[in-house]
Scaffold this motif. Sequence first.
Motif, PDB file in Angstrom:
ATOM      1  N   ILE A  76      14.397 154.158  11.017  1.00  0.00           N
ATOM      2  CA  ILE A  76      15.219 153.539  12.062  1.00  0.00           C
ATOM      3  C   ILE A  76      16.662 153.404  11.591  1.00  0.00           C
ATOM      4  CG2 ILE A  76      15.567 151.473  13.451  1.00  0.00           C
ATOM      5  CD1 ILE A  76      13.105 153.041  14.295  1.00  0.00           C
ATOM      6  N   VAL A  77      16.852 152.961  10.352  1.00  0.00           N
ATOM      7  CA  VAL A  77      18.211 152.823   9.802  1.00  0.00           C
ATOM      8  C   VAL A  77      18.914 154.181   9.797  1.00  0.00           C
ATOM      9  CG1 VAL A  77      19.514 152.354   7.693  1.00  0.00           C
ATOM     10  CG2 VAL A  77      17.719 150.771   8.430  1.00  0.00           C
ATOM     11  N   PHE A  78      18.202 155.226   9.380  1.00  0.00           N
ATOM     12  CA  PHE A  78      18.794 156.562   9.359  1.00  0.00           C
ATOM     13  C   PHE A  78      19.257 156.966  10.756  1.00  0.00           C
ATOM     14  CE2 PHE A  78      18.477 161.127  10.002  1.00  0.00           C
ATOM     15  CZ  PHE A  78      19.180 161.635   8.921  1.00  0.00           C
ATOM     16  N   MET A  79      18.411 156.746  11.752  1.00  0.00           N
ATOM     17  CA  MET A  79      18.777 157.162  13.104  1.00  0.00           C
ATOM     18  C   MET A  79      19.896 156.296  13.675  1.00  0.00           C
ATOM     19  SD  MET A  79      15.200 158.516  14.821  1.00  0.00           S
ATOM     20  CE  MET A  79      14.038 157.478  13.939  1.00  0.00           C
ATOM     21  N   ARG A  80      19.892 155.025  13.333  1.00  0.00           N
ATOM     22  CA  ARG A  80      21.005 154.167  13.760  1.00  0.00           C
ATOM     23  C   ARG A  80      22.311 154.640  13.135  1.00  0.00           C
ATOM     24  NH1 ARG A  80      21.514 148.488  10.966  1.00  0.00           N
ATOM     25  NH2 ARG A  80      22.039 149.984   9.332  1.00  0.00           N
ATOM     26  N   ASP A  81      22.283 154.928  11.843  1.00  0.00           N
ATOM     27  CA  ASP A  81      23.509 155.326  11.141  1.00  0.00           C
ATOM     28  C   ASP A  81      24.006 156.700  11.583  1.00  0.00           C
ATOM     29  OD1 ASP A  81      23.334 152.937   9.817  1.00  0.00           O
ATOM     30  OD2 ASP A  81      22.628 153.784   7.922  1.00  0.00           O
ATOM     31  N   ASN A  82      23.122 157.514  12.134  1.00  0.00           N
ATOM     32  CA  ASN A  82      23.492 158.851  12.599  1.00  0.00           C
ATOM     33  C   ASN A  82      23.396 158.967  14.116  1.00  0.00           C
ATOM     34  OD1 ASN A  82      23.731 160.772  10.031  1.00  0.00           O
ATOM     35  ND2 ASN A  82      22.052 159.332   9.647  1.00  0.00           N
TER      36      ASN A  82
END
Length: 293
Positions: free
Chosen positions: A127-133
């Motif tokens: 989730i963090v990866f998709m939020r950051d990207n």
Amino acid sequence: MFLLALQNVEAQEKYIDSLYEVSEVSREIYAEKDDQELIIDLYQPDNSEKSRPLIVFMHGGGFSGGSPQNPQEVKFARIAAAKGYAVGLISYRLVRKGTETGFSCDYEASGKIETFQLAAEDFMDAIVFMRDNSERLNINPENIIVGGSSAGAEAVLNAVYNPDLMFEDQEKYAGIKFSAVISLAGAIIDARYLNEKESIPGIFFHGTDDNLVPYASAPHHYCENNKPGYLMLDGSKTIADKLEKLDESFLFYTFKGAKHEISGMPFNDLPEVFQFLKNVVFKDQKIQSRIYK
């Protein structure tokens, strides 16, 4: 005929009807852990808005098997993408793969909890990866719907509803908010920790005779209390009851006499699922519905 065709197009609803072609699946590596590349298979609608609501789904398999290429979940991802969602199917560490005890009653309860924690951590890191990207991936980080099947549902539900039991340090995940959660035969460690702060709308599917993950509150795998793997869990009914007390929206499907096969994708009921999401997530309606089959 032209006017009739135009009226039919205008009558179609985004997030309800299949309006878009689906792009070729793209793959992202969201983390590398224990010499494994953990991936997201991302399904996107063609020619839709550039900030799309996101559905993230975690496969089942007893923390020892399964993959994001499960045909049922790929089919679901393509259905949802055609309606205007971005859909991420994620992998995670299968820490019980190749072990003698698997996730059975012979595997100690403390190990089961640690397994939940590791899978919940992988889920949140995705989730963090998709939020950051989010800008590059054309997703709206303010509209994230999450879900899982069986073991995947246990990881997701515990991350969402029992974060205090999953994560020693939650600062890494600060600011992440979920719009709704979908659970296919899942459970959490303790519904008493579910409070107004963690409360989000839930969609639940569960069989009353599930012999692996309890429908209400019972031991995981119905292990006897003298077994190493004896661990009480709160299943879909207990979670839905708690959400009702918290005045939170939910859609709860009960399948009388059904076992763990309800962890499969409920294709026949997806129209009602997408309607619930449209009404609750995008129209901010309050719905509390129990359906018995």
